[in-house]
Design a protein around this motif. Structure first.
Motif, PDB file in Angstrom:
ATOM      1  N   ARG A  33     -21.275   9.320 -49.231  1.00 18.21           N
ATOM      2  CA  ARG A  33     -21.475   8.935 -47.835  1.00 18.21           C
ATOM      3  C   ARG A  33     -20.132   8.758 -47.119  1.00 18.21           C
ATOM      4  O   ARG A  33     -19.970   9.137 -45.955  1.00 18.21           O
ATOM      5  CB  ARG A  33     -22.297   7.640 -47.781  1.00 18.21           C
ATOM      6  N   ARG A  43     -18.525  12.279 -46.454  1.00 17.08           N
ATOM      7  CA  ARG A  43     -19.231  12.957 -45.359  1.00 17.08           C
ATOM      8  C   ARG A  43     -18.970  12.265 -44.027  1.00 17.08           C
ATOM      9  O   ARG A  43     -18.836  12.930 -42.991  1.00 17.08           O
ATOM     10  CB  ARG A  43     -20.727  12.995 -45.664  1.00 17.08           C
ATOM     11  N   TRP A  60     -21.758  17.092 -53.495  1.00 16.64           N
ATOM     12  CA  TRP A  60     -21.340  17.304 -52.108  1.00 16.64           C
ATOM     13  C   TRP A  60     -21.621  18.747 -51.673  1.00 16.64           C
ATOM     14  O   TRP A  60     -22.154  18.978 -50.586  1.00 16.64           O
ATOM     15  CB  TRP A  60     -19.847  16.977 -51.965  1.00 16.64           C
ATOM     16  N   ASP A 100     -27.381  13.481 -52.259  1.00 16.79           N
ATOM     17  CA  ASP A 100     -26.921  12.107 -52.045  1.00 16.79           C
ATOM     18  C   ASP A 100     -26.369  11.468 -53.304  1.00 16.79           C
ATOM     19  O   ASP A 100     -25.801  10.369 -53.246  1.00 16.79           O
ATOM     20  CB  ASP A 100     -28.064  11.243 -51.511  1.00 16.79           C
ATOM     21  N   GLU A 101     -26.553  12.109 -54.445  1.00 16.82           N
ATOM     22  CA  GLU A 101     -26.074  11.576 -55.718  1.00 16.82           C
ATOM     23  C   GLU A 101     -25.886  12.738 -56.687  1.00 16.82           C
ATOM     24  O   GLU A 101     -26.333  13.862 -56.411  1.00 16.82           O
ATOM     25  CB  GLU A 101     -27.054  10.555 -56.277  1.00 16.82           C
ATOM     26  N   ARG A 112     -23.352   7.178 -54.479  1.00 19.89           N
ATOM     27  CA  ARG A 112     -23.902   7.313 -53.126  1.00 19.89           C
ATOM     28  C   ARG A 112     -22.901   6.863 -52.069  1.00 19.89           C
ATOM     29  O   ARG A 112     -22.757   7.504 -51.025  1.00 19.89           O
ATOM     30  CB  ARG A 112     -25.196   6.513 -53.007  1.00 19.89           C
TER      31      ARG A 112
END
Length: 368
Positions: A300, A303, A266, A271-272, A296
């Motif tokens: 997501r 965020r 993060w 993304d991973e 993921r």
């Protein structure tokens, strides 16, 4: 009998029909989600209903099984500065994992497999073992060497067969997944099976009810495999879509600083997870997951809520456990990670709820 919804893969969209023992996407071998859009009822519709998580029938993909242990409806108590704690260690098997485990056992009982298997560092395995015992289902739980003896004792006491795997949590999961491909096997995975997430979302439904049809400014949840975070996000979306909350709360994810692959990703805008996170000892063993299969989705989700990851050091975790014990709440080290991350004012003036996820008797007192 209620029809089961389809599964679908959130990565590539592959659909999997219900009523099978499939446990992952046949294309990418990733976790599955449910094609399920509930319509939760208003607050007044809950009056007089059963005092368990099954009171939220409109929000659940399965009807209540006859082997329920009355799971859910745990107390909410104030701590400090607008932060309250939900006492999910007061579940039948002494952890929040009962919320999802009862869903998996209910699904397994409906499908009628030859055997049920699970992998766990302790609490999920205990919960699966208990509910399989209630449902009369043969159960095997794969656990890593080094799992708390008290958790092993509890799993065995429920009649499950224990398979001790040398090589750590990741190797334990890989071993269980190999066994899950055997015919007639139901893989009661709290990570891969989306029914577990629809069980954990009741944590937020209870908060919404207990707070009179609203939610706090922030929900702070521990994240290893992300089952509570993703379940909480499901509930928030469903309540908001139904017009039952005006504003979605911010979702804060907490990891132990010692093993924090998602927090590091993060911060890097990735993304991973960035690579092979070293598995080092941590008091918060239940969230020490170097490669979460739903990484993921977790990133997501955080965020998307405009939120952040927080981390807690070993010293902070040990101090928070003692602080809660001094308030009458004896919680295992993993279960105090959220309080460790926010008790010194990290959230400012916002109202928030932290979960106390597992009883201290499961693993004892942390010390540095």
């Amino acid at each position: 009998m209620t029809a089961l919804p389809d599964y679908f893969c959130p990565t590539d969209g592959t659909r999997v029909p219900p009523g099978t023992l499939a446990w992952c996407c046949p294309v990418c071998r990733g976790p599955l989600d449910l094609d399920f859009s509930p319509n939760p009822g208003p607050l007044k519709s809950l009056a007089g209903r059963v005092n368990s998580l099954w009171r939220y029938a409109e929000s659940l993909p399965l009807p209540a099984p006859d082997f329920s242990l009355g799971e859910g409806r745990t107390p909410l108590v104030p701590l400090d500065g607008g932060i309250s704690a939900k006492l999910d260690f007061l579940m039948p098997t002494l952890s929040f994992k009962d919320r999802g485990a009862v869903m998996l056992a209910a699904l397994a009982a409906r499908l009628g497999p030859d055997r049920v298997i699970a992998d766990s560092s302790g609490n999920a395995g205990t919960a699966i073992a208990a509910y399989c015992a209630r449902a009369g289902l043969p159960c095997t739980v794969y656990v890593p060497a080094g799992t708390s003896p008290k958790k092993l004792e509890q799993i065995g006491a429920h009649g499950a067969r224990l398979e001790i795997v040398h090589g750590g949590r990741e190797q334990t999961a890989l071993t269980a997944r190999e066994a899950a491909d055997e015919p007639g096997t139901f893989y009661a995975s709290h990570v891969y099976n989306p029914y577990f997430l629809h069980g954990t979302k009741t944590y937020v439904l209870e908060l919404w009810e207990d707070l009179g049809g609203r939610l706090p400014d922030a929900l702070v949840v521990p994240v290893g495999n992300g089952t509570l975070l993703l379940g909480a996000a499901l509930a928030v979306r469903e309540l908001h879509s139904a017009g039952l909350i005006a504003k979605a709360p911010t979702l804060y994810a907490v990891q132990a600083a010692a093993v924090a692959p998602l927090a590091e990703a993060w911060r890097a805008g990735a993304d991973e997870p960035l690579g092979n996170t070293p598995m080092v000892p941590t008091f918060a063993e239940g969230i020490a997951i170097p490669q979460p299969p739903r990484a993921r989705q977790i990133l997501r989700t955080v965020r998307g809520s405009g939120s952040a990851f927080l981390t807690a050091t070993e010293a902070q975790i040990a101090a928070a456990q003692l602080d809660l014990a001094g308030r009458g709440l004896y919680v295992e080290a993993t279960g105090v990670a959220c309080w460790a991350a926010v008790r010194d004012g990290a959230l400012g003036e916002r109202t928030a709820v932290v979960p106390l996820c597992g009883a201290g008797l499961k693993s004892g007192l942390a010390s540095v």
